[in-house]
Design an enzyme around this catalytic site. Structure first.
Site, PDB file in Angstrom:
ATOM      1  N   THR A 215       4.734  -0.928   2.541  1.00  0.00           N
ATOM      2  CA  THR A 215       6.105  -1.705   1.920  1.00  0.00           C
ATOM      3  C   THR A 215       7.001  -1.924   2.962  1.00  0.00           C
ATOM      4  OG1 THR A 215       5.744   0.226   0.173  1.00  0.00           O
ATOM      5  CG2 THR A 215       7.907  -0.626   0.430  1.00  0.00           C
TER       6      THR A 215
ATOM      7  N   GLY B  38       4.712   4.484   2.261  1.00  0.00           N
ATOM      8  CA  GLY B  38       3.860   5.226   2.093  1.00  0.00           C
ATOM      9  C   GLY B  38       3.138   5.448   0.960  1.00  0.00           C
TER      10      GLY B  38
END
Ligand code: GLY
Length: 309
Positions: free
Chosen positions: A167, A219
């Site tokens: 991300t 994550g």
């Protein structure tokens, strides 16, 4: 208050061929956000600008460059949060727009809701005059290649995702002492259609509260949700931990409790900041006091004066 901004380009493992571009991209993004703070602009505008820069950069798993879902489509999640009011706006599984973070800001400012999803998010984007883009324009050769590779029997998209990239996100504090957080992602590689990750969930994919600080994580989304990672870090800071200690404590808990790997950028209400991760790498950059700091590997931190960049 001395303004501060910290950004990340995703936790994971970044191959040599993408390392330089990944590092350059986070530096460009942090400087785009910092220019706003330098002019006396808000933390909210700064984090949005920084995330837009990374959504527009095909190097990252957000906007153009997003990973593909099981059917080869692009469904994106994003969130933005204002630490002054605790207002937030998010979109999930949204398609066919270039900058989900801008749509999240519109959800925050123009609706009574915190999150709009899929079809509803698209209808809202249209109503707000957000231009539609071809889904193909959000795909890259790299995202198509990885999608094909992970269709192979026996491949594990979760491991593959953590082994490649994540991300993007940003946190900032402005000269008024207001903090903000923004996060945007294409989600997990070869995810199920309709899968919503941590990113659009308040307290998971972002948190910002002027009293304590702001967090943007990256994550494995399912692990981040299980431990409400962003709010957990804020909780540790409420209890008196520094951003670095709070980040390390929460990331270690996520690793041992649910075997989740990830990373975070954090700023507290005094302007102390941290960029920490349990993955092999995370491209990150920060600016404070006209000094640009950046790194990719654990323990790495380079510094340059902002004027020379
Ligand atoms: N952390 C991004 C995702 O899992 O969707």
């Amino acid at each position: 208050m001395l303004p501060v901004i910290v950004v990340h380009g995703g936790a994971g493992w970044i191959g040599k061929e993408r390392a330089e571009g990944s590092c350059r991209g986070v530096q460009e993004a942090v400087l785009a956000g910092y220019r706003i703070l330098q002019r006396g602009g808000s933390a909210l505008d700064a984090v949005e600008e920084a995330v837009v820069a990374m959504e527009d950069n095909p190097m990252y798993n957000a906007g153009c460059g997003s990973v593909l879902n099981e059917l080869g489509g692009v469904e994106m999640d994003a969130i933005i949060m204002d630490g002054k009011t605790l207002a937030s706006g998010a979109v999930s599984a949204v398609k066919g727009i270039a900058n989900p973070i801008k749509l999240s800001r519109l959800v925050m400012e123009k609706t009574e809701h915190l999150c709009l999803t899929a079809e509803g998010a698209s209808r809202f984007a249209k109503a707000m005059g957000v231009p539609e883009v071809e889904e193909e324009s959000l795909k890259t050769d790299y995202s198509r290649k990885r999608w094909v590779e992970n269709l192979a029997p026996g491949s594990n998209p979760v491991e593959s995702q953590m082994g490649k990239m994540g991300t993007v996100g940003a946190v900032a504090i402005d000269s008024q002492g207001n903090v903000a957080s923004a996060t945007s992602t294409g989600g997990m590689l070869n995810k199920m259609v309709g899968r919503v990750g941590d990113t659009p969930c308040v307290g998971c994919g972002a948190y910002a509260d002027n009293l304590f600080g702001a967090v943007s994580p990256t994550g494995h989304g399912e692990a981040i949700m299980k431990v409400t990672l962003s709010r957990l870090i804020l909780f540790h800071m409420e209890q008196g931990m520094s951003p670095e200690k709070a980040a390390d404590t929460a990331l270690e808990y996520m690793k041992t409790r649910v075997r989740g790997i990830g990373g975070v950028v954090v700023v507290n209400s005094s302007g102390d900041w941290a960029a920490r991760f349990t993955s092999d790498q995370m491209a990150w950059a920060a600016v404070k006091n006209d000094q640009l700091h950046y790194g990719l590997y654990k323990g790495e931190s380079f510094t340059l004066p902002v004027t020379s960049t």
